[in-house]
Design an enzyme around this catalytic site. Structure first.
Site, PDB file in Angstrom:
ATOM      1  N   LYS A 123       9.466  -3.148   6.683  1.00  0.00           N
ATOM      2  CA  LYS A 123      10.102  -4.465   6.571  1.00  0.00           C
ATOM      3  C   LYS A 123      10.284  -5.112   7.943  1.00  0.00           C
ATOM      4  CE  LYS A 123      11.539  -4.082   1.961  1.00  0.00           C
ATOM      5  NZ  LYS A 123      11.253  -2.700   1.652  1.00  0.00           N
TER       6      LYS A 123
HETATM    7  C1  LIG Z   1      10.497  -2.277   0.508  1.00  0.00           C
HETATM    8  C2  LIG Z   1       9.783  -0.975   0.577  1.00  0.00           C
HETATM    9  C3  LIG Z   1       8.678  -0.686  -0.256  1.00  0.00           C
HETATM   10  C4  LIG Z   1       8.196  -1.637  -1.334  1.00  0.00           C
HETATM   11  O1  LIG Z   1       7.584  -2.780  -0.798  1.00  0.00           O
HETATM   12  P1  LIG Z   1       7.376  -4.082  -1.720  1.00  0.00           P
HETATM   13  O2  LIG Z   1       6.936  -5.135  -0.779  1.00  0.00           O
HETATM   14  O3  LIG Z   1       8.738  -4.375  -2.309  1.00  0.00           O
HETATM   15  O4  LIG Z   1       6.371  -3.748  -2.750  1.00  0.00           O
HETATM   16  C5  LIG Z   1       8.028   0.525  -0.092  1.00  0.00           C
HETATM   17  N1  LIG Z   1       8.446   1.424   0.815  1.00  0.00           N
HETATM   18  C6  LIG Z   1       9.504   1.180   1.628  1.00  0.00           C
HETATM   19  C7  LIG Z   1       9.919   2.228   2.586  1.00  0.00           C
HETATM   20  C8  LIG Z   1      10.206  -0.018   1.548  1.00  0.00           C
HETATM   21  O5  LIG Z   1      11.258  -0.243   2.360  1.00  0.00           O
END
Ligand SMILES: *Cc1c(COP(=O)(O)O)cnc(C)c1O
Length: 478
Positions: A123
């Site tokens: 993120k």
């Molecule tokens: C948010 C997240 C995901 C999922 O990603 P999306 O964009 O919601 O599909 C997968 N792994 C981790 C570690 C995350 O923080």
């Protein structure tokens, strides 16, 4: 580039918006999600782009989607965002200046390290850019914003670290008291910054989320205190994520005729939506592998054509918690493309979804279009996760987190012979220590600068799950 809503009036898309118009907003007024009016075609630029560093590549790609920020400013924002200093938490021996180093498990099987930023989850890749774009756009307008959010872990900390020190942004982040891991708590609550406020709510994540919704539904309060959000449907986040598909492709191939497979641990469909768009732009992606955990709403769709969002009581609490979703908020963007960008069809499908229902594409002509989008899917269980973490540790001496393990497990089932597979590494193991101990019977590795963060002083206000209390907390600080 203009932006349209997935639920706009398809025959006559007159209500187009510029990038800066949609940067600070959330949903379109009609309840849809914003998408660019077309996808720029870039196959003939791959040669020129192959040797660029991450920040410059980000600038070239983002400038195709952002034409209302002067080039020199956008380039400066990209250079400031994608630095070796910010993305320094890489594995020993990797080059932090790559921003997203590629790690090979086998000649044709790689991990793309997306979790080397300050909060050790992918993120950060988009959120750090968002922080700098917000600061820039608000500065131009002489405005401020108060971000109110609820987090169960990764999103809240990524937002806080992205907004650190931004004088025109305050962050009020609600988290469920005592429900996050010790490491996640330390990451958020050890921040001692005048514009960051951590509120631990006595309750569950859903209680925190309900408070955020209630505050946002109070239009008067929202306008008066300039309440905003940084949720996963924000277009700028999706756009920022397109860049690392290109970077990963260049790292794993020799020539721009080569094709690759990407495997993406998925929850809200934000990450893989960026991969879909990269493919639509002309990046040679032969297959997009969508990996879910026990919450398999998306796997079910790609296997059956039926989209059946779950209720919160049907949503499992798993050991890859950032993928514990009941419905996938970015999925509507993909369906818009799947149905030939006909907003009337999207409106009709989501009329049912928004009312708590489902939809089935088998009865429509769109099901026959699905294979052309190159998706395959699979799911993973707690036992699979443990076995995969163990296997990768024993055979490759690499520690992977639980979400990445889901991506590896499903990728192994759906690779294409002779083509490189690139699994997106979405977090570092240290964030999910309990499961690592269960799998490996040892503590997870952690980047050196983060040794001992659990013993730093913490700043957090504990509060009842009460809308009025949160409102007066916010009001007193704005
Ligand atoms: C948010 C997240 C995901 C999922 O990603 P999306 O964009 O919601 O599909 C997968 N792994 C981790 C570690 C995350 O923080």
């Amino acid at each position: 580039m203009k932006y349209i809503s997935t639920r706009g009036v398809s025959a006559n898309q007159s209500a187009t918006q510029s990038f800066s118009d949609i940067l600070l907003g959330g949903l379109a007024p009609d309840g849809g999600l914003y998408l660019p009016e077309h996808y720029p075609q870039v196959a003939d630029r791959l040669n020129e782009w192959r040797s660029l560093d991450y920040a410059e590549l980000a600038f070239r790609i983002l400038s195709l989607f952002i034409d209302d920020i002067p080039s020199a400013d956008l380039r400066a924002i990209c250079k400031k965002t994608y630095t070796a200093e910010t993305y320094r938490y890489c594995r020993p021996g990797r080059n932090a200046a790559d921003i997203v180093p590629l790690t090979s498990l086998a000649p044709d099987f790689h991990l793309l390290e997306l979790s080397n930023g300050p909060t050790l989850a992918f993120k950060d890749m988009a959120m750090q850019l968002l922080g700098n774009l917000f600061e820039y756009a608000l500065g131009k307008r002489g405005e401020t914003i108060n971000i109110l959010g609820a987090t169960s872990g990764d999103t809240g900390s990524a937002a806080e670290y992205a907004m650190l020190g931004k004088h025109n942004v305050r962050v009020f982040m609600l988290s469920p008291e005592g429900r996050m891991s010790a490491f996640q708590r330390a990451q958020m609550y050890s921040l001692d910054e005048p514009n960051i406020f951590n509120i631990a709510v006595r309750g569950m994540f859903d209680d925190a989320q309900d408070i955020v919704k209630a505050v946002s539904n109070d239009a008067e309060f929202k306008a008066r205190y300039k309440i905003g959000a940084v949720n996963s449907i924000n277009w700028a986040r999706v756009a920022a994520q397109i860049v690392y598909y290109f970077k990963g492709y260049f790292a794993a191939t020799r020539s721009n005729d080569d094709e690759v497979v990407f495997s993406v641990p998925s929850g809200n469909f934000g990450n893989i939506c960026a991969g879909h768009i990269a493919r639509m732009m002309g990046l040679p992606i032969a297959r997009l592998v969508l990996a879910t955990n026990e919450n398999n709403v998306l796997d079910e769709f790609f296997r059956s054509g039926i989209y059946r969002p779950r209720t919160s009581s049907e949503t499992h609490v798993t050991s890859s918690p950032s993928m514990d979703i009941s419905k996938a908020s970015n999925f509507e963007r993909f369906v818009f493309d799947l149905v030939g960008r006909d907003a009337a069809v999207v409106r009709e499908l989501w009329q049912s979804v928004d009312a708590g229902g489902t939809f089935d594409l088998n009865a429509t002509p769109f099901m026959t279009h699905l294979p052309a989008f190159c998706f395959v899917s699979g799911s993973s269980s707690h036992a699979d996760r443990l076995a995969t973490i163990r296997d990768v540790w024993q055979r490759h001496q690499l520690m992977i987190d639980t979400h990445t393990a889901d991506g590896v497990k499903v990728a192994r089932e759906h690779g294409l012979p002779g083509l490189p597979t690139i699994v997106l590494e979405t977090a570092q193991a240290v964030k999910f220590a309990e499961t690592i101990r269960e799998a490996l019977d040892r503590d997870p590795l952690r980047p050196l600068p983060l040794e001992g963060i659990e013993s730093l002083p913490q700043q957090v206000t504990v509060m009842a799950a009460d809308v009025a209390a949160v409102k007066s907390f916010v009001a007193a600080r704005c």
